[in-house]
Design a protein around this motif. Structure first.
Motif, PDB file in Angstrom:
ATOM      1  N   LEU A  28      10.362   6.399  -7.152  1.00 12.94           N
ATOM      2  CA  LEU A  28      10.163   6.542  -5.716  1.00 12.94           C
ATOM      3  C   LEU A  28      11.467   6.287  -4.976  1.00 12.94           C
ATOM      4  O   LEU A  28      12.239   5.410  -5.356  1.00 12.94           O
ATOM      5  N   CYS A  29      11.690   7.072  -3.917  1.00  9.97           N
ATOM      6  CA  CYS A  29      12.814   6.833  -3.015  1.00  9.97           C
ATOM      7  C   CYS A  29      12.277   6.718  -1.598  1.00  9.97           C
ATOM      8  O   CYS A  29      11.226   7.262  -1.263  1.00  9.97           O
ATOM      9  N   PRO A  73       0.796  -1.233   0.000  1.00 10.94           N
ATOM     10  CA  PRO A  73       0.000   0.000   0.000  1.00 10.94           C
ATOM     11  C   PRO A  73       0.826   1.280   0.000  1.00 10.94           C
ATOM     12  O   PRO A  73       0.437   2.262  -0.636  1.00 10.94           O
ATOM     13  N   VAL A  74       1.958   1.308   0.694  1.00  7.69           N
ATOM     14  CA  VAL A  74       2.735   2.545   0.796  1.00  7.69           C
ATOM     15  C   VAL A  74       3.622   2.744  -0.437  1.00  7.69           C
ATOM     16  O   VAL A  74       3.654   3.825  -1.027  1.00  7.69           O
ATOM     17  N   LEU A  75       4.347   1.716  -0.836  1.00  5.86           N
ATOM     18  CA  LEU A  75       5.235   1.811  -1.992  1.00  5.86           C
ATOM     19  C   LEU A  75       4.513   1.556  -3.304  1.00  5.86           C
ATOM     20  O   LEU A  75       4.978   1.999  -4.364  1.00  5.86           O
ATOM     21  N   GLY A  76       3.414   0.827  -3.242  1.00  5.79           N
ATOM     22  CA  GLY A  76       2.757   0.412  -4.479  1.00  5.79           C
ATOM     23  C   GLY A  76       3.645  -0.505  -5.291  1.00  5.79           C
ATOM     24  O   GLY A  76       3.600  -0.503  -6.526  1.00  5.79           O
ATOM     25  N   ILE A  77       4.467  -1.320  -4.621  1.00 10.06           N
ATOM     26  CA  ILE A  77       5.422  -2.174  -5.317  1.00 10.06           C
ATOM     27  C   ILE A  77       4.690  -3.218  -6.146  1.00 10.06           C
ATOM     28  O   ILE A  77       3.660  -3.758  -5.739  1.00 10.06           O
ATOM     29  N   ARG A 107       2.879   8.197  -0.741  1.00 11.63           N
ATOM     30  CA  ARG A 107       2.862   8.721  -2.110  1.00 11.63           C
ATOM     31  C   ARG A 107       1.733   9.744  -2.236  1.00 11.63           C
ATOM     32  O   ARG A 107       0.599   9.486  -1.880  1.00 11.63           O
ATOM     33  N   GLY A 108       2.064  10.911  -2.736  1.00 12.93           N
ATOM     34  CA  GLY A 108       1.072  11.966  -2.878  1.00 12.93           C
ATOM     35  C   GLY A 108       0.808  12.733  -1.608  1.00 12.93           C
ATOM     36  O   GLY A 108      -0.015  13.657  -1.589  1.00 12.93           O
ATOM     37  N   ASP A 109       1.486  12.367  -0.526  1.00  9.02           N
ATOM     38  CA  ASP A 109       1.294  13.050   0.764  1.00  9.02           C
ATOM     39  C   ASP A 109       2.628  13.066   1.508  1.00  9.02           C
ATOM     40  O   ASP A 109       2.795  12.412   2.529  1.00  9.02           O
ATOM     41  N   VAL A 110       3.575  13.828   0.950  1.00 17.00           N
ATOM     42  CA  VAL A 110       4.898  13.933   1.537  1.00 17.00           C
ATOM     43  C   VAL A 110       5.005  15.261   2.273  1.00 17.00           C
ATOM     44  O   VAL A 110       4.800  16.326   1.685  1.00 17.00           O
ATOM     45  N   PRO A 167      10.109  12.048  -5.156  1.00 12.83           N
ATOM     46  CA  PRO A 167      10.058  12.280  -3.710  1.00 12.83           C
ATOM     47  C   PRO A 167      10.756  11.183  -2.920  1.00 12.83           C
ATOM     48  O   PRO A 167      10.944  10.063  -3.391  1.00 12.83           O
ATOM     49  N   ILE A 168      11.129  11.531  -1.694  1.00 11.49           N
ATOM     50  CA  ILE A 168      11.629  10.556  -0.721  1.00 11.49           C
ATOM     51  C   ILE A 168      10.542  10.350   0.325  1.00 11.49           C
ATOM     52  O   ILE A 168      10.083  11.302   0.944  1.00 11.49           O
ATOM     53  N   LEU A 169      10.126   9.095   0.500  1.00 11.70           N
ATOM     54  CA  LEU A 169       9.179   8.757   1.551  1.00 11.70           C
ATOM     55  C   LEU A 169       9.971   8.470   2.823  1.00 11.70           C
ATOM     56  O   LEU A 169      10.534   7.384   2.973  1.00 11.70           O
ATOM     57  N   ASP A 170      10.031   9.453   3.710  1.00  7.40           N
ATOM     58  CA  ASP A 170      10.744   9.249   4.966  1.00  7.40           C
ATOM     59  C   ASP A 170       9.833   8.541   5.957  1.00  7.40           C
ATOM     60  O   ASP A 170       8.635   8.828   6.038  1.00  7.40           O
ATOM     61  N   GLY A 171      10.405   7.598   6.683  1.00  7.54           N
ATOM     62  CA  GLY A 171       9.626   6.859   7.668  1.00  7.54           C
ATOM     63  C   GLY A 171      10.493   6.424   8.822  1.00  7.54           C
ATOM     64  O   GLY A 171      11.719   6.579   8.803  1.00  7.54           O
TER      65      GLY A 171
END
Length: 535
Positions: free
Chosen positions: A305-306, A218-222, A347-350, A328-332
Motif C-alpha cells: 500500500l502507498c 480501518p483505511v490502511l488496515g495497519i 483499499r479496493g475503492d481507488v 495503489p496509492i490511497l490519495d487523501g
C-alpha cells in the motif's frame, strides 16, 4: 489500557477516562502486551525495541524534571528523523510537558519568530541543525537551556547547553505518566506556511488515538506485522501519524530516514528494508516515476500500500505508479488543524483524480460564500468536523474566529462532489480564480500539464491580460534533458486544450528550474504570484 477499547462507535467522540496520558497508550502499553523485544524503530544508529524506547522515554521525562521544566510548559523539538524524536516527543508527554515539533528546513529568522511565539523553555536540537538556529538564540527571552542531539553542546551562546546523550545517561527515569486529561493540550505543530508565516496548532491527548482509530486501522488496515516508511518527516502532521503514532498504535515497525527524501534515497530505503506501507507526497511520486528504471523490482517486493497527501495527487501520476509498482496509492486530504487525513480513497475503492470519500468519524460538507450547502457537481468550500480537530491557533484570535465555527473547520479547500459521492479537488480558495465568469482550478490545469511526457511539475496562477481579465499562467519544470523552447510551450498549450475546457489552457508558460514549496511538498502559489513579473 488500549485506545481500541475506548471508541464509542459511529462518528461519536472517543470516550476516554479523566486521567489519560497518550504516552501510556502508545509506549508503555506494548510492554504490558509482551512486545518489549519487538522492533519499534530502525534508524541510522540501528534497531530500537519497544522496551528500549519505553526506557528512554522514561529517562527523557526524568531529564525534563532535572532541568526544572514544569508541567504544561513547552519545549521545542528541532530534530531530524531519528530515534531521538520519538524519545523526546513521548518523554515530554509522559512528563506532562508540551513538545512543539519544528520544521527542520526553516531559516534562522523564521526559527526566531516561531521560538519566540511558542515561548519554549528548552530547545532540543539536532547537532547538524544547530548552526542555523545559533544566531537566533540570543534573541529569545524564554529559553533556559539548549539540549543537543547527536553531537556536542557548543556554540549556544550564554545559554546553558547540554548533550542529550549525557543527560540521558545521568537521568532518573520517571515511572508513572503524569495524570493528564484527554482534553489537555499534549503537543503543538506549526502549519506548513503554504500561505504565509507558520501558525502554532495545539492538539490534545485524545487526538493521537483518534487518528489511529478512525483512519490508520480501518483505511490502511495497519497491523503489528507491517513495516512502514514515510518520506514525509515526523515534524509535521502527515509524517507524525505515518511514521510514529500509526505504527505505534498497533506495535508495528518504522524505518526513519534522517536525510532529505530524494528519489534515490527513497528507492534505497525501499530496496534495503522492504517496507509494506510507503507514504509520500505527489511531487515525490512524480519525481520517482521520472526515472524509467524505478519500479517494483528495484524497490520493495513486500509493498502492499502507498499513501499520498499534502497536495492532491494528479490522476496521471496515480495510474502510472500503480502500473509500474503494482500497488495503489490511497490519495487523501488532511491538514495540520485536523492532525491527519479525513477524506480518502480506500483499499479496493481507488478513484484516481479524486480525494475519495469521508473517513469514518469525520463529517464534511461543501458550502458557498454564504455558508449554504451546494449541490453535487458544483464547487464549494470544504468544511470538516471530527474528533482530532485542534484546540485552535496560538495567539491568533481573529484567525480562530474565521476558521472554526462550532465543531466545524473551514478547510480553505475548494471541492466538488460527483454523483457517486467522490470528492474532486479544485484548489485552495485563495488560489482559484474566475476567467470569463467561470471558475478555474489551478490543480486541474496543473494535472493536464503533468500528463505531458516532458513535464515533471507545474504550478498555475491567475494573471490579468491586457483587458484586465484573469487567465491561467503556468510555471513548468521540465524533466531532465528536456530543453525549453517556444515550440514546446505551444505544444503544451495545445496538449492542455485537448484534455480540459479550452478556455482553461495557460495563456503564458514560464519554464523554471524549481517550484517554491513548503516542507510538506505543497506548492506555494502566493510565491509564484510574487515571481510573476509579467514576462
Amino acid at each position: 489500557m488500549q485506545a481500541a477499547d475506548l471508541v464509542a462507535g459511529g462518528a461519536a467522540w472517543m470516550v476516554l477516562p479523566s486521567h489519560y496520558n497518550a504516552a501510556s497508550v502508545f509506549v508503555d502499553r506494548h510492554l504490558d502486551e509482551g512486545r518489549g523485544d519487538k522492533a519499534a524503530f530502525i534508524d541510522g544508529s540501528g534497531t530500537h525495541s519497544y522496551a528500549e524506547l519505553a526506557r528512554d522515554v522514561a529517562r527523557f521525562a526524568g531529564v525534563l524534571q532535572g532541568l526544572g521544566v514544569r508541567r504544561e510548559a513547552r519545549i521545542a523539538l528541532c530534530l531530524s528523523d531519528s530515534i531521538d524524536f520519538p524519545v523526546c516527543f513521548w518523554g515530554a508527554i509522559k512528563a506532562g510537558v508540551v513538545p512543539v515539533a519544528l520544521n527542520t528546513l526553516l531559516t534562522g529568522e523564521t526559527y526566531a519568530q516561531v521560538l519566540e511565539d511558542c515561548r519554549a523553555d528548552v530547545l532540543v536540537v539536532s547537532a547538524a541543525l544547530l548552526p542555523v538556529l545559533a544566531p537566533a538564540l540570543p534573541q529569545l527571552s524564554s529559553l533556559s537551556a539548549i539540549v543537543v542531539s547527536g553531537g556536542e553542546a557548543k556554540d549556544c551562546g550564554d545559554l546553558p547547553s547540554h548533550s542529550l546523550a549525557q543527560l540521558m545517561a545521568a537521568a532518573s527515569p520517571r515511572g508513572e505518566a503524569a495524570h493528564t486529561h484527554p482534553d489537555e493540550v499534549a503537543f503543538w505543530l506549526y502549519s506548513s506556511g503554504s500561505t504565509g508565516q507558520p501558525k502554532g496548532v495545539r492538539h490534545l491527548h485524545r487526538s493521537l488515538a483518534a487518528t489511529a482509530e478512525y483512519y490508520a486501522k480501518p483505511v490502511l488496515g495497519i497491523g503489528e506485522d507491517d513495516l512502514v516508511f514515510s518520506a514525509a518527516k515526523l515534524f509535521f502532521a502527515y509524517g507524525l501519524g505515518n511514521g510514529m503514532t500509526f505504527p505505534m498504535s498497533v506495535g508495528a515497525t518504522t524505518v526513519l530516514l534522517p536525510s532529505r527524501p530524494t528519489p534515490d534515497a527513497v528507492m534505497e530505503v525501499l530496496a534495503k528494508h522492504q517496507p509494506t506501507i510507503f507514504y509520500g507526497v505527489p511531487t515525490l511520486y512524480a519525481a520517482i516515476l521520472a526515472d524509467p528504471s524505478n519500479n517494483r523490482d528495484k524497490g520493495s517486493a513486500r509493498l502492499r500500500l502507498c499513501v499520498s497527501a499534502g497536495e492532491a495527487l494528479p490522476e496521471e501520476v496515480g495510474k502510472r505508479w500503480e502500473e509500474r509498482f503494482g500497488v495503489p496509492i490511497l490519495d487523501g486530504v488532511g491538514s495540520t488543524e485536523m492532525l491527519h487525513i479525513y477524506l480518502s480513497n480506500q483499499r479496493g475503492d481507488v478513484r484516481y483524480g479524486t480525494s475519495g470519500k469521508p473517513v469514518g468519524g469525520y463529517d464534511v460538507r461543501l458550502v458557498d460564500e454564504q455558508g449554504e450547502a451546494v449541490p453535487d457537481g458544483e464547487v464549494g468550500e470544504l468544511m470538516v468536523a471530527g474528533p482530532s480537530i485542534t484546540e485552535g491557533y496560538w495567539n491568533k484570535r481573529e484567525r480562530n474566529l474565521e476558521t472554526f465555527i462550532g465543531p466545524w473547520m473551514r478547510s480553505g479547500d475548494k471541492y466538488l462532489r460527483d454523483p457517486e459521492g467522490y470528492y474532486v479537488y479544485c484548489g485552495r480558495a485563495d488560489d482559484m480564480f474566475k476567467s470569463g465568469g467561470n471558475w478555474v482550478s489551478p490543480f486541474e490545469v496543473e494535472s493536464a500539464l503533468i500528463a505531458h511526457e516532458s513535464v515533471l511539475e507545474a504550478g498555475v496562477i491567475g494573471r490579468a491580460d491586457d483587458s484586465g481579465n484573469l487567465k491561467p499562467k503556468a510555471f513548468v519544470v521540465l524533466k531532465d534533458e528536456i530543453a525549453a523552447s517556444p515550440e514546446l510551450a505551444a505544444d503544451l498549450q495545445g496538449f492542455v486544450k485537448e484534455r480540459i475546457e479550452v478556455w482553461k489552457y495557460p495563456r503564458w508558460i514560464a519554464f523554471v528550474e524549481t517550484l517554491p514549496k513548503t516542507a510538506t511538498g505543497k506548492i506555494q502559489r502566493f510565491k509564484l504570484r510574487e515571481m510573476d513579473g509579467g514576462d
